[in-house]
Design an enzyme around this catalytic site. Structure first.
Site, mmCIF file in Angstrom:
data_model
loop_
_atom_site.group_PDB
_atom_site.id
_atom_site.type_symbol
_atom_site.label_atom_id
_atom_site.label_comp_id
_atom_site.label_asym_id
_atom_site.label_seq_id
_atom_site.Cartn_x
_atom_site.Cartn_y
_atom_site.Cartn_z
ATOM 1 N NE ARG A 1 -3.711 -2.391 0.112
ATOM 2 C CZ ARG A 1 -3.489 -3.655 -0.211
ATOM 3 N NH1 ARG A 1 -2.303 -4.026 -0.667
ATOM 4 N NH2 ARG A 1 -4.439 -4.562 -0.088
ATOM 5 C CB CYS B 1 5.866 17.118 28.903
ATOM 6 S SG CYS B 1 6.103 17.187 27.121
ATOM 7 C CB CYS C 1 25.336 25.864 9.526
ATOM 8 S SG CYS C 1 24.411 27.397 9.781
#
Length: 339
Positions: free
Chosen positions: A9, A184, A245
């Site tokens: 699928r 949380c 970076c």
């Protein structure tokens, strides 16, 4: 070919097809954190047929995890299983053709590069920004994709960062520090936002691995599914002077960045790691004289007469549960373990 029938699928979805599925089967993922996000991410990766999934977490299963951490159940709580051990058992039942490499340890500057060995991409299932910046720096140094994700309350954020293609996580958070202080364990979380963010994370890496790069979101997605808000901050050029970076200094990887004393996300728990290994049987005997001890093959719990609890792991870590005071935790550690 018979094994591919499992994914029929998924392969009928044209952007994946048989070629994309074979790429999934050949890919190696690192999922850091087996909490709410990490368990949902691992579930999707394993069912989708990513061939090798390395899962890493430092904690064990507790009852409060069950509301949102989909790979765990009450038997795991009763056995005080490490999250990686419990998750590996569930994941292997889902798809026996996927290699599950489960490692119970604290991810830090001293071991992250070893954990990345042979890995094609990293999925963020963590609950703190110090570890996220560590993953960000390590991925950009190794030039592999990093899929950031976070969820708290009914809100979530996610982005796919690719070295030499996109800016990095550090570019989006000034100074590389978390500022909200919301977790949380302090303001709660509902399970659906976890599922949504994890699904976005896995979908982006599926696009990337399948080679459908034109469909990548190329933004930092934020959403609040309770209050019906969503926003996509499109990637711009990397920030000039970014130490990761642009300057390629990777500050989170520098020597001395590992913390021997760490507060675990508002849980009234302090983690202390001063030793490299513990012999659980030896420490069970030592602590039985002064504490109520429960030993499992994976950890040792010692309920102290002062009210706090020590949880000792073979890899040299000790959790001091019942306090958020690092001084108090170190005092108890020194009293019962020694410093």
């Amino acid at each position: 070919m018979d094994e591919l029938k499992r994914y029929s699928r998924q392969m009928l979805f044209t952007p994946i097809g048989e070629d994309g599925q074979k790429k999934f089967n050949q890919s190696k993922a690192l999922v850091v954190g087996m909490g709410a996000l990490g368990t949902a991410i691992a579930n999707h990766l394993v069912r989708a047929g990513f061939g090798y999934v390395r899962i890493v977490d430092r904690d064990y299963v507790e009852k409060s995890n069950l509301q949102r951490q989909m790979l765990f159940d009450e038997e795991d709580v009763a056995a005080a299983l490490p999250k990686t051990v419990a998750a590996k058992k569930k994941l292997e039942k889902m798809n026996s053709s996927v290699t599950i490499d489960a490692i119970t340890t604290d991810v830090n500057a001293s071991n992250i590069m070893d954990l990345l060995e042979g890995i094609d991409f990293v999925m963020d299932g963590t609950d703190n920004f110090s570890t996220r910046f560590l993953l960000n720096d390590a991925c950009f140094k190794k030039k592999i994709p990093f899929v950031y994700g976070g969820a708290v309350s009914s809100r979530g954020m996610t982005a796919l960062f690719v070295p030499d293609v996109t800016p990095c996580l550090r570019c989006f958070i000034q100074g590389g520090e978390q500022t909200s202080g919301e977790t949380c364990d302090t303001i709660g979380v509902i399970s659906p936002i976890v599922d949504v963010i994890a699904s976005y994370q896995v979908t982006e890496i599926m696009k990337y691995v399948a080679g459908d790069h034109d469909k990548l979101h190329k933004s930092l997605l934020t959403m609040d599914i309770w209050n019906n808000h969503s926003y996509a901050m499109k990637f711009s050029s990397p920030k000039e002077g970014c130490t990761t970076c642009q300057k390629k200094e990777y500050p989170a990887l520098q020597a001395g960045t590992r913390k021997d004393v760490t507060s675990l996300c508002g849980r009234e728990t302090i983690q202390i790691q001063l030793e490299s290994r513990f012999d659980l049987k030896e420490w069970a005997i030592k602590l039985q004289k002064t504490a109520e001890v429960k030993e499992t093959p994976f950890l040792l719990k010692a309920q102290l007469e002062e009210g706090e609890r020590l949880v000792i792991f073979p890899d040299g870590r000790v959790l001091v549960q019942g306090t958020e005071d690092s001084g108090r935790a170190k005092a108890l550690y020194a009293r019962y373990i020694g410093m």
